[in-house]
Motif scaffolding. Structure first.
Motif, PDB file in Angstrom:
ATOM      1  N   GLY A  99      25.761  43.665  44.073  1.00  0.00           N
ATOM      2  CA  GLY A  99      26.566  42.481  44.370  1.00  0.00           C
ATOM      3  C   GLY A  99      27.643  42.363  43.295  1.00  0.00           C
ATOM      4  O   GLY A  99      27.484  42.887  42.178  1.00  0.00           O
ATOM      5  N   SER A 100      28.743  41.692  43.632  1.00  0.00           N
ATOM      6  CA  SER A 100      29.739  41.513  42.572  1.00  0.00           C
ATOM      7  C   SER A 100      29.256  40.454  41.584  1.00  0.00           C
ATOM      8  O   SER A 100      29.738  40.366  40.464  1.00  0.00           O
ATOM      9  N   GLU A 101      28.260  39.680  41.994  1.00  0.00           N
ATOM     10  CA  GLU A 101      27.626  38.724  41.074  1.00  0.00           C
ATOM     11  C   GLU A 101      27.168  39.446  39.800  1.00  0.00           C
ATOM     12  O   GLU A 101      27.222  38.887  38.709  1.00  0.00           O
ATOM     13  N   TYR A 125      34.654  29.096  40.638  1.00  0.00           N
ATOM     14  CA  TYR A 125      33.373  29.511  41.237  1.00  0.00           C
ATOM     15  C   TYR A 125      32.226  29.078  40.332  1.00  0.00           C
ATOM     16  O   TYR A 125      32.134  29.524  39.182  1.00  0.00           O
ATOM     17  N   TYR A 168      38.863  34.137  33.459  1.00  0.00           N
ATOM     18  CA  TYR A 168      38.256  34.426  34.762  1.00  0.00           C
ATOM     19  C   TYR A 168      39.088  33.748  35.839  1.00  0.00           C
ATOM     20  O   TYR A 168      39.350  32.545  35.762  1.00  0.00           O
ATOM     21  N   VAL A 170      39.968  33.711  40.287  1.00  0.00           N
ATOM     22  CA  VAL A 170      39.765  34.175  41.673  1.00  0.00           C
ATOM     23  C   VAL A 170      41.143  34.088  42.334  1.00  0.00           C
ATOM     24  O   VAL A 170      41.630  32.999  42.631  1.00  0.00           O
ATOM     25  N   ASN A 175      37.365  30.357  45.787  1.00  0.00           N
ATOM     26  CA  ASN A 175      36.166  29.537  45.932  1.00  0.00           C
ATOM     27  C   ASN A 175      36.164  28.620  44.702  1.00  0.00           C
ATOM     28  O   ASN A 175      36.080  29.133  43.593  1.00  0.00           O
ATOM     29  N   ASP A 203      38.593  38.263  40.114  1.00  0.00           N
ATOM     30  CA  ASP A 203      37.504  38.297  41.105  1.00  0.00           C
ATOM     31  C   ASP A 203      38.132  38.138  42.495  1.00  0.00           C
ATOM     32  O   ASP A 203      38.756  37.116  42.783  1.00  0.00           O
ATOM     33  N   PRO A 205      36.721  38.506  46.060  1.00  0.00           N
ATOM     34  CA  PRO A 205      35.814  38.784  47.187  1.00  0.00           C
ATOM     35  C   PRO A 205      36.435  38.508  48.554  1.00  0.00           C
ATOM     36  O   PRO A 205      35.961  39.018  49.558  1.00  0.00           O
ATOM     37  N   TYR A 206      37.495  37.676  48.574  1.00  0.00           N
ATOM     38  CA  TYR A 206      37.980  37.164  49.875  1.00  0.00           C
ATOM     39  C   TYR A 206      39.317  37.746  50.319  1.00  0.00           C
ATOM     40  O   TYR A 206      39.768  37.443  51.430  1.00  0.00           O
ATOM     41  N   MET A 231      37.263  42.953  40.185  1.00  0.00           N
ATOM     42  CA  MET A 231      35.948  43.046  40.846  1.00  0.00           C
ATOM     43  C   MET A 231      36.051  42.596  42.297  1.00  0.00           C
ATOM     44  O   MET A 231      36.842  41.725  42.649  1.00  0.00           O
ATOM     45  N   THR A 233      33.764  43.166  46.451  1.00  0.00           N
ATOM     46  CA  THR A 233      32.444  43.222  47.071  1.00  0.00           C
ATOM     47  C   THR A 233      32.519  43.660  48.527  1.00  0.00           C
ATOM     48  O   THR A 233      33.571  43.502  49.160  1.00  0.00           O
ATOM     49  N   SER A 235      30.324  42.214  50.433  1.00  0.00           N
ATOM     50  CA  SER A 235      29.572  41.091  51.024  1.00  0.00           C
ATOM     51  C   SER A 235      30.331  40.389  52.136  1.00  0.00           C
ATOM     52  O   SER A 235      29.739  39.950  53.110  1.00  0.00           O
ATOM     53  N   LYS A 236      31.642  40.223  51.969  1.00  0.00           N
ATOM     54  CA  LYS A 236      32.381  39.411  52.939  1.00  0.00           C
ATOM     55  C   LYS A 236      32.930  40.256  54.078  1.00  0.00           C
ATOM     56  O   LYS A 236      33.255  39.723  55.133  1.00  0.00           O
ATOM     57  N   ARG A 243      23.950  43.718  49.063  1.00  0.00           N
ATOM     58  CA  ARG A 243      24.183  43.527  47.626  1.00  0.00           C
ATOM     59  C   ARG A 243      25.008  44.669  47.037  1.00  0.00           C
ATOM     60  O   ARG A 243      24.571  45.376  46.126  1.00  0.00           O
TER      61      ARG A 243
HETATM   62  C1  LIG Z   1      34.232  33.907  43.874  1.00  0.00           C
HETATM   63  C2  LIG Z   1      32.990  34.673  44.099  1.00  0.00           C
HETATM   64  N1  LIG Z   1      32.690  35.679  43.272  1.00  0.00           N
HETATM   65  C3  LIG Z   1      31.583  36.413  43.421  1.00  0.00           C
HETATM   66  C4  LIG Z   1      30.700  36.156  44.454  1.00  0.00           C
HETATM   67  C5  LIG Z   1      29.453  36.995  44.547  1.00  0.00           C
HETATM   68  O1  LIG Z   1      29.393  37.746  45.712  1.00  0.00           O
HETATM   69  P1  LIG Z   1      28.455  39.007  45.899  1.00  0.00           P
HETATM   70  O2  LIG Z   1      27.487  39.050  44.776  1.00  0.00           O
HETATM   71  O3  LIG Z   1      27.798  38.820  47.212  1.00  0.00           O
HETATM   72  O4  LIG Z   1      29.356  40.200  45.869  1.00  0.00           O
HETATM   73  C6  LIG Z   1      30.956  35.117  45.346  1.00  0.00           C
HETATM   74  C7  LIG Z   1      30.017  34.802  46.427  1.00  0.00           C
HETATM   75  O5  LIG Z   1      30.158  33.944  47.221  1.00  0.00           O
HETATM   76  C8  LIG Z   1      32.138  34.356  45.168  1.00  0.00           C
HETATM   77  O6  LIG Z   1      32.467  33.336  45.970  1.00  0.00           O
END
Ligand SMILES: Cc1ncc(COP(=O)(O)O)c(C=O)c1O
Length: 397
Positions: A99-101, A125, A168, A170, A175, A203, A205-206, A231, A233, A235-236, A243
């Motif tokens: 996951g990018s988390e 975030y 940091y 986004v 988010n 970051d 992700p979107y 970074m 992901t 995920s989206k 993950r």
């Molecule tokens: C801004 C941001 N960064 C990171 C993540 C982590 O995403 P993931 O671990 O699924 O890649 C999210 C998840 O919603 C997010 O909104």
């Protein structure tokens, strides 16, 4: 007595967990979550990809793997970030993560000692705030305007906090606000990072989920001095349950992050990595992303229509060009958690804005998610929310 470390949050501080639990009541229409639409998960295509993996790379997929990730996946990432974001990179610039988390956490481990300053756009975030807080970061809050992070305020903050370790941000469809940083600001952020010698964690992700407007290249695309770590992901655009995320940057930094990852989980799930490689070989990912964007765009339009129709005058909201969230500000409301409780009585939920702020929370703000909200529920949900907001606004008159 159990003696936890300082990193463990105190009891009762998981405000968002409590909110999501309350919103989980099936009679509540909840805009609180942050999930992708599961109806668009490419289940059949992924099943086929996994079958191929078992046929062709079964033993590799089941064996321990490299901490940096499967080379074929890292190659695919370098190709995709070049096409989509204008980022030049080689395979040694990329590490696959769980996951990018996990990138948030590894960057915290790598850069933040107790008391170090971390610059964040406010609001941001909340999990990033939680991670850096757990490493003892002191936040320096940088305000936003309609176009996201204010670069004039960023420069001021960098002047006043010359020892800040990290910014940091986004950059796309943030988010929680849904805001996107325009290209001139991205160039400026890269320039300021070099001038003040601060590391930027971008970051994104979107960014792929754009349903309106023109795509903007990443801040990383303007980074000529290796000050930006980027970074993202799968995920989206594919499935969060896999993950799979990644970080891209200077190989010297990636090497350190790799060492830290080794002591965290050795490596990311091999099967998931191979499955994504195979999925990309067998399918047109961009076509899939277009389907996601079209659905979220439709849902966002319904949100805007409903908010225009049902929200009391004076309530402000963002109108994102992509992503999964929008941000609302109700004037006159001082206690957003109290507002949440009132809304819950009307059987509708959101995430109050407070936990997204590193600095002083802006009262009357909250986040709404639309990616995982069925179209037929959007209008009814906003009708309920509009009623609760009208009551709150009237009470505060
Ligand atoms: C801004 C941001 N960064 C990171 C993540 C982590 O995403 P993931 O671990 O699924 O890649 C999210 C998840 O919603 C997010 O909104």
């Amino acid at each position: 007595m159990v003696q936890f470390s300082k990193r463990v949050p105190a009891d009762g501080t998981d405000a968002v967990g409590a909110i999501l639990a309350a919103a989980a009541d099936p009679s509540v229409i909840s805009f609180a979550g942050g999930l992708p639409a599961p109806e668009l998960f490419p289940v059949a295509e992924m099943k086929k990809a996994v079958d191929t993996v078992f046929d062709e790379h079964g033993r590799e997929a089941m064996q321990y793997g490299a901490s940096r990730g499967v080379t074929e996946l890292r190659e695919l990432i370098t190709k995709r970030v070049k096409e989509r974001e204008g980022i030049d990179s080689k395979v040694e610039n990329v590490m696959v993560t769980t996951g990018s988390e996990q990138v948030l956490d590894l960057v915290g481990k790598a850069f933040i000692d107790e008391g170090d300053e971390v610059l964040v756009e406010d609001p941001t975030y909340l999990c990033a705030l939680d991670v850096y807080r757990s490493y003892g970061a002191k936040f320096v809050s940088v305000p936003q305007d309609d176009q996201g992070l204010r670069v004039d305020a960023l420069e001021e903050a960098l002047k006043n906090h010359p020892k800040a370790k990290l910014l940091y941000t986004v950059s796309n469809f943030q988010n929680p606000t849904g805001k996107t940083m325009p290209v001139d600001r991205r160039k400026k952020v890269a320039e300021l990072a070099a001038k003040y010698d601060v590391m930027v964690l971008e970051d994104n992700p979107y960014g792929d989920i754009r349903f309106e407007g023109e795509h903007v290249p990443a801040i990383k695309a303007f980074d000529t001095t290796d000050h930006v770590l980027y970074m993202s992901t799968f995920s989206k655009i594919l499935a969060p349950g896999f993950r799979l995320g990644w970080v891209l940057g200077d190989p010297k930094v990636i090497d350190k992050l790799t060492v830290l990852k080794q002591s965290t989980d050795l490596h990311t799930d091999q099967l998931a990595q191979w499955a994504v490689v195979e999925f990309f070989a067998q399918n047109d990912i961009n076509k899939h992303v277009d389907q996601i964007s079209a659905l979220y765009g439709k849902r966002k339009d319904l949100m805007i229509e409903g908010m225009k129709k049902y929200f009391p005058e004076g309530v402000k909201y963002t109108n994102p060009e992509g992503g999964m969230f929008l941000w609302v500000k109700v004037p006159g409301v001082t206690d957003t958690v109290e507002l949440f409780k009132k809304c819950l009585k009307e059987k509708v939920a959101f995430v109050p804005g407070d936990p997204f702020f590193a600095g002083k929370p802006e009262p009357g703000t909250f986040r709404l998610n639309y990616s995982n909200m069925q179209e037929d529920k959007i209008e009814e949900g906003l009708k309920r929310l509009g009623k609760a907001l009208s009551d709150a606004v009237n009470e505060n008159k």
